[in-house]
Enzyme design. Sequence first.
Site, PDB file in Angstrom:
ATOM      1  N   GLY A 244       0.778  -1.241   0.000  1.00  0.00           N
ATOM      2  CA  GLY A 244       0.000   0.000   0.000  1.00  0.00           C
ATOM      3  C   GLY A 244       0.801   1.277   0.000  1.00  0.00           C
ATOM      4  N   ARG A 328      -7.556   3.917 -14.762  1.00  0.00           N
ATOM      5  CA  ARG A 328      -7.534   4.407 -13.379  1.00  0.00           C
ATOM      6  C   ARG A 328      -8.293   5.707 -13.179  1.00  0.00           C
ATOM      7  NH1 ARG A 328      -3.400   5.818 -11.088  1.00  0.00           N
ATOM      8  NH2 ARG A 328      -4.107   5.376  -8.966  1.00  0.00           N
ATOM      9  N   CYS A 359     -15.189   5.222 -26.681  1.00  0.00           N
ATOM     10  CA  CYS A 359     -16.475   5.888 -26.830  1.00  0.00           C
ATOM     11  C   CYS A 359     -17.168   6.051 -25.491  1.00  0.00           C
ATOM     12  CB  CYS A 359     -17.349   5.108 -27.803  1.00  0.00           C
ATOM     13  SG  CYS A 359     -16.536   4.944 -29.382  1.00  0.00           S
TER      14      CYS A 359
END
Length: 434
Positions: A244, A328, A359
């Site tokens: 993390g 992301r 699209c």
Amino acid sequence: MNSRETLFVADGKLNIGNFEASALARKYGTPLYVMDGDHIENLCKKMIDAVAAYGDGAVAYASKAFATKATTRLMDKVGMWFDAVSGGELHLLLTSGVNPKHIIFHGNAKTEREIREGVSADVGYFVIDSISEIDRLDAEAGRQGKKQEVLVRINPLVSAHTYFAVQTAAPNSKFGFDIEKDALDYVKDINSRKNLVFKGLHIHIGSQIYGHSSYDVAVDKMVDFIVKLGEVGINCHTLDLGGGYGVYYTDEDPKFTPESTANIVKNILARLAVKVAEKGLGKPFVIVEPGRSIVGEAGITLYTVNAIKDFGVKKYVAIDGGMFENPRHALYDSQYSAIVCDKADEPMTEKVTLAGKCCESGDIIAEDVPLQKAEVGDVVAVFTTGAYNYSMSSNYNLNAVPPVVMVKVDKADLIVKGQTYEDILRNNVVPEWI
Ligand SMILES: *Cc1c(COP(=O)(O)O)cnc(C)c1O
């Protein structure tokens, strides 16, 4: 631009190791993922040193951040262990020659097949994440005549200061056993199972976390929990503190070097050592599981500008990538910093939104970010794309997943070929009754 030593501007051009970024783009085409092998290696070594400064332990790279055969080999060579969270990742690790004892098998909803394959491969640890997994894993190990060593995923109830979707130890998280409720009972249960060997505990509190304060809270809680286990006669041999650690994406984030990232781990482990000593316990074998911090800043993505639209209030620079190779922003609202590779010396006078070619209006890579004045045909680099880009890619709009090139100072080679149209359609089947 992050503080990677192998990323620099010379003669107005962005360079990666001994290569001009725009030259790599011309040679391999765009979009192109470029990974810096030296940076990855350096981070692995620094993390391993940080654990060694504490004592016995291992650094298990979280494969899900970015996994290929080449990077797995490179990390294995310097002594890394690995996390797998699926049968596919397990297969990659085993076929890359990783010692199965160095594999930690995670997952909150492992399939029968994954449990069977993990036990059969003799992975080092399974991390048990649910009640049903206790029965299923015990039964499978029994069927194979094995005693499987396990860790138990604990939710330590620590809300790390990071984006909601990447917090994994808040109350109501889908991961692990609640430290304040039933965790102790389940560890007792696991410890009594015939085909399971309880070895220790695992936590993973979230991702893109800065500093060590959230980890310190978690460490204290875990040491208290280890004391409770001791009171009922259960020994915790291993403590896995998860990953993390944050990376630099934009100027909103701190800057990191391999040393400063490794120092965060050193600090966390120093606290652990003090805490266990206070309680009169021995030091557990410790595991840390960095993913993003090993590969994030090692990666950049190169694009060609295909269109520019200026609405005054908003200017779009549309590139030949998008959410199929970097989802992301669409998933987490992430931001990135970028540069026009061959105008790297020019001032960033523009504020642009880097839009993808899919699209979807939400197909954005970075929103309202500073950039040099870009023109159609320019090669743009987006920084810190090494983690959770390639590994999250898809064929949306039937776009091909781009190739990955690794640079190591004076060497550059493909480590993943770009998909062809044939690759994309390979598994399509037309039944004869259509
Ligand atoms: C995702 C994950 C990691 C790695 O997280 P990063 O934020 O990439 O460092 C480590 N351990 C577990 C169990 C994970 O799920």
